[in-house]
Motif scaffolding. Structure first.
Motif, PDB file in Angstrom:
ATOM      1  N   LYS A  77      22.589   1.461  30.716  1.00  0.00           N
ATOM      2  CA  LYS A  77      22.972   2.385  29.649  1.00  0.00           C
ATOM      3  C   LYS A  77      23.073   3.831  30.129  1.00  0.00           C
ATOM      4  N   ASP A  78      22.673   4.072  31.394  1.00  0.00           N
ATOM      5  CA  ASP A  78      22.647   5.440  31.912  1.00  0.00           C
ATOM      6  C   ASP A  78      23.934   5.784  32.644  1.00  0.00           C
ATOM      7  N   LYS A  79      24.328   7.033  32.518  1.00  0.00           N
ATOM      8  CA  LYS A  79      25.518   7.506  33.216  1.00  0.00           C
ATOM      9  C   LYS A  79      25.224   7.702  34.698  1.00  0.00           C
ATOM     10  N   VAL A  80      26.178   7.280  35.501  1.00  0.00           N
ATOM     11  CA  VAL A  80      26.118   7.522  36.940  1.00  0.00           C
ATOM     12  C   VAL A  80      26.968   8.743  37.285  1.00  0.00           C
ATOM     13  N   VAL A  81      28.177   8.736  36.790  1.00  0.00           N
ATOM     14  CA  VAL A  81      29.108   9.831  37.051  1.00  0.00           C
ATOM     15  C   VAL A  81      30.157   9.842  35.942  1.00  0.00           C
ATOM     16  N   GLU A  82      30.684  11.027  35.649  1.00  0.00           N
ATOM     17  CA  GLU A  82      31.763  11.121  34.666  1.00  0.00           C
ATOM     18  C   GLU A  82      32.743  12.207  35.084  1.00  0.00           C
ATOM     19  N   TRP A  83      33.951  12.040  34.589  1.00  0.00           N
ATOM     20  CA  TRP A  83      35.024  12.996  34.935  1.00  0.00           C
ATOM     21  C   TRP A  83      36.131  12.896  33.900  1.00  0.00           C
ATOM     22  N   ASP A  84      36.803  14.023  33.645  1.00  0.00           N
ATOM     23  CA  ASP A  84      38.068  14.008  32.901  1.00  0.00           C
ATOM     24  C   ASP A  84      38.978  15.054  33.520  1.00  0.00           C
ATOM     25  N   ASP A  85      40.237  14.999  33.127  1.00  0.00           N
ATOM     26  CA  ASP A  85      41.228  15.862  33.783  1.00  0.00           C
ATOM     27  C   ASP A  85      41.077  17.336  33.413  1.00  0.00           C
ATOM     28  N   GLN A  86      40.080  17.643  32.601  1.00  0.00           N
ATOM     29  CA  GLN A  86      39.838  19.039  32.233  1.00  0.00           C
ATOM     30  C   GLN A  86      38.566  19.593  32.883  1.00  0.00           C
ATOM     31  N   LYS A 123      47.327   2.379  34.262  1.00  0.00           N
ATOM     32  CA  LYS A 123      47.969   3.684  34.150  1.00  0.00           C
ATOM     33  C   LYS A 123      47.052   4.738  34.740  1.00  0.00           C
ATOM     34  N   PRO A 124      47.574   5.931  35.046  1.00  0.00           N
ATOM     35  CA  PRO A 124      46.730   6.961  35.676  1.00  0.00           C
ATOM     36  C   PRO A 124      45.513   7.309  34.815  1.00  0.00           C
ATOM     37  N   PHE A 125      44.442   7.637  35.506  1.00  0.00           N
ATOM     38  CA  PHE A 125      43.213   7.994  34.804  1.00  0.00           C
ATOM     39  C   PHE A 125      43.281   9.416  34.258  1.00  0.00           C
ATOM     40  N   LYS A 126      42.754   9.581  33.063  1.00  0.00           N
ATOM     41  CA  LYS A 126      42.555  10.906  32.487  1.00  0.00           C
ATOM     42  C   LYS A 126      41.075  11.186  32.250  1.00  0.00           C
ATOM     43  N   GLU A 127      40.298  10.125  32.154  1.00  0.00           N
ATOM     44  CA  GLU A 127      38.844  10.268  32.030  1.00  0.00           C
ATOM     45  C   GLU A 127      38.171   8.998  32.538  1.00  0.00           C
ATOM     46  N   ILE A 128      37.009   9.177  33.142  1.00  0.00           N
ATOM     47  CA  ILE A 128      36.271   8.053  33.725  1.00  0.00           C
ATOM     48  C   ILE A 128      34.781   8.273  33.479  1.00  0.00           C
ATOM     49  N   VAL A 129      34.106   7.226  33.087  1.00  0.00           N
ATOM     50  CA  VAL A 129      32.647   7.226  33.016  1.00  0.00           C
ATOM     51  C   VAL A 129      32.148   5.947  33.694  1.00  0.00           C
ATOM     52  N   GLU A 131      35.373  18.936  36.277  1.00  0.00           N
ATOM     53  CA  GLU A 131      35.055  18.365  37.586  1.00  0.00           C
ATOM     54  C   GLU A 131      34.169  17.127  37.439  1.00  0.00           C
ATOM     55  N   VAL A 132      34.019  16.424  38.557  1.00  0.00           N
ATOM     56  CA  VAL A 132      33.161  15.238  38.590  1.00  0.00           C
ATOM     57  C   VAL A 132      31.708  15.670  38.470  1.00  0.00           C
ATOM     58  N   ARG A 133      30.960  14.961  37.622  1.00  0.00           N
ATOM     59  CA  ARG A 133      29.532  15.251  37.436  1.00  0.00           C
ATOM     60  C   ARG A 133      28.721  13.975  37.661  1.00  0.00           C
ATOM     61  N   LYS A 138      22.980  12.065  42.141  1.00  0.00           N
ATOM     62  CA  LYS A 138      23.495  13.357  42.554  1.00  0.00           C
ATOM     63  C   LYS A 138      23.544  13.438  44.078  1.00  0.00           C
ATOM     64  N   ASP A 139      24.679  13.877  44.593  1.00  0.00           N
ATOM     65  CA  ASP A 139      24.906  13.997  46.041  1.00  0.00           C
ATOM     66  C   ASP A 139      24.907  12.651  46.752  1.00  0.00           C
ATOM     67  N   ARG A 140      24.980  11.532  45.989  1.00  0.00           N
ATOM     68  CA  ARG A 140      24.993  10.199  46.611  1.00  0.00           C
ATOM     69  C   ARG A 140      26.172   9.355  46.178  1.00  0.00           C
ATOM     70  N   VAL A 141      27.047   9.903  45.347  1.00  0.00           N
ATOM     71  CA  VAL A 141      28.186   9.120  44.874  1.00  0.00           C
ATOM     72  C   VAL A 141      29.480   9.893  45.096  1.00  0.00           C
ATOM     73  N   TYR A 142      30.539   9.104  45.274  1.00  0.00           N
ATOM     74  CA  TYR A 142      31.884   9.690  45.371  1.00  0.00           C
ATOM     75  C   TYR A 142      32.792   8.927  44.423  1.00  0.00           C
ATOM     76  N   LEU A 143      33.436   9.656  43.526  1.00  0.00           N
ATOM     77  CA  LEU A 143      34.361   9.065  42.566  1.00  0.00           C
ATOM     78  C   LEU A 143      35.785   9.409  42.956  1.00  0.00           C
ATOM     79  N   ASP A 144      36.591   8.369  43.180  1.00  0.00           N
ATOM     80  CA  ASP A 144      38.021   8.565  43.433  1.00  0.00           C
ATOM     81  C   ASP A 144      38.714   8.618  42.075  1.00  0.00           C
ATOM     82  N   THR A 145      39.140   9.806  41.665  1.00  0.00           N
ATOM     83  CA  THR A 145      39.716   9.974  40.334  1.00  0.00           C
ATOM     84  C   THR A 145      41.123   9.389  40.223  1.00  0.00           C
ATOM     85  N   VAL A 146      41.713   9.001  41.344  1.00  0.00           N
ATOM     86  CA  VAL A 146      43.041   8.371  41.309  1.00  0.00           C
ATOM     87  C   VAL A 146      42.908   6.866  41.084  1.00  0.00           C
TER      88      VAL A 146
END
Length: 241
Positions: A60-69, A49-55, A71-73, A79-87
Motif C-alpha cells: 500500500k506504500d508508494k515507492v516512486v511517483e511522477w507526472d509530466d508536471q 500510450k505515452p505516460f503522463k503520470e506513474i505511481v 519531477e520523479v519523487r 530514496k536514492d535507490r530507485v530509477y524510474l524510466d518515465t518513457v
C-alpha cells in the motif's frame, strides 16, 4: 439449454481472458521476479500510450511517483535507490535487501490493468559440501550446505552429474544419490545446487569413498608386538662380561 449456453459463454470468455494474459495485454496475477542481494532488478511494464503520470507501490506504500508536471519523487527506504524510466514506465531498484521483498504494482492511466510483480530477493549460494559412505556395497553420496544459509531454501534444486560409465540412482532425498561399488571408481561425480539466479558445484572421486586394502595395515599391526617382544627378551637376557 439457457444454463448450457451461459456456461459455454463463460468458458469462452475465460479463454479470451487467458489469451489476453498470454499476450500481455492485461495481467491478473503477479509475475514473480528474482533479484540478488546488493544487486539491481528492473520491473518491466507495458503501455499502450505515452505516460503522463506513474505511481509505483509496494503493497500500500508508494515507492516512486511522477507526472509530466513534476519531477520523479521516491519515498521511504527507496530514496536514492530507485530509477524510474518515465518513457517505458520501468522501475529499477538498486542495492537490493531482503526487506525489499513484497508485491509491487504500477498505477497509471497508460496501463490497461495494474501490472503486479512479486519480488523475491535471494542471496548467493555457497559451494556445497559433498561426502560419501560405503554401506552394503553401495556408495551413498550426500550433498549439503554447511554455511548458515536460510534464504528461500524451497527454491534450491539438487542434481547430480555422473559419467556415462556410472549409474547414479536418486536417494530418498534430492540431496542424496547412490552408486554401486562395482562401478568405475576412478570417475568423478558432481553435485549441483541451484536456484533461479545462482548455481554451484562440488565434485568427488569415487575411489575416495572406498577404504583401501587393509593388508598392509594388518601387517603393521602384527609387526609392533614382535618388536616389543624382541625388546623385552633383550632386556631380560643376563649380562655377560
Amino acid at each position: 439449454m439457457a444454463a448450457g449456453s451461459a456456461a459455454g459463454w463463460a468458458v469462452g470468455a475465460l479463454g479470451v481472458v487467458c489469451l489476453l494474459l498470454r499476450l500481455d495485454f492485461i495481467s491478473c496475477d503477479s509475475q514473480v521476479i528474482y533479484g540478488a542481494v546488493n544487486k539491481n532488478v528492473t520491473l518491466y511494464t507495458s503501455s499502450f500510450k505515452p505516460f503522463k503520470e506513474i505511481v509505483w507501490k509496494r503493497g500500500k506504500d508508494k515507492v516512486v511517483e511522477w507526472d509530466d508536471q513534476s519531477e520523479v519523487r521516491a519515498f521511504l527506504s527507496f530514496k536514492d535507490r530507485v530509477y524510474l524510466d518515465t518513457v517505458s514506465g520501468n522501475l529499477t531498484i538498486c542495492k537490493l535487501t531482503p526487506s525489499d521483498e513484497d508485491e509491487y504494482r504500477i498505477e497509471s492511466p497508460s496501463v490497461r490493468n495494474n501490472s503486479k510483480f512479486t519480488l523475491r530477493v535471494i542471496e548467493s549460494l555457497p559451494s556445497p559440501a559433498l561426502s560419501c559412505t560405503l554401506i552394503d556395497g553401495n556408495i551413498t553420496l550426500q550433498c549439503v550446505i554447511l554455511e548458515d544459509y536460510n534464504t528461500h531454501l524451497e527454491l534450491i534444486q539438487y542434481s547430480w552429474d555422473c559419467p556415462s560409465t556410472i549409474q547414479c540412482q536418486n536417494g530418498s532425498k534430492p540431496s542424496e544419490a547412490y552408486v554401486t561399488k562395482e562401478g568405475d571408481l576412478s570417475q568423478e561425480i558432481q553435485c549441483i545446487i541451484s536456484n533461479p539466479l545462482f548455481r554451484r558445484t562440488t565434485s568427488i572421486i569415487l575411489s575416495t569413498c572406498v577404504p583401501s586394502d587393509n593388508t598392509r595395515h594388518r601387517s603393521a599391526l602384527f609387526a609392533i608386538p614382535l618388536v616389543l617382544i624382541g625388546g623385552l627378551l633383550f632386556f631380560k637376557s643376563p649380562v655377560v662380561w
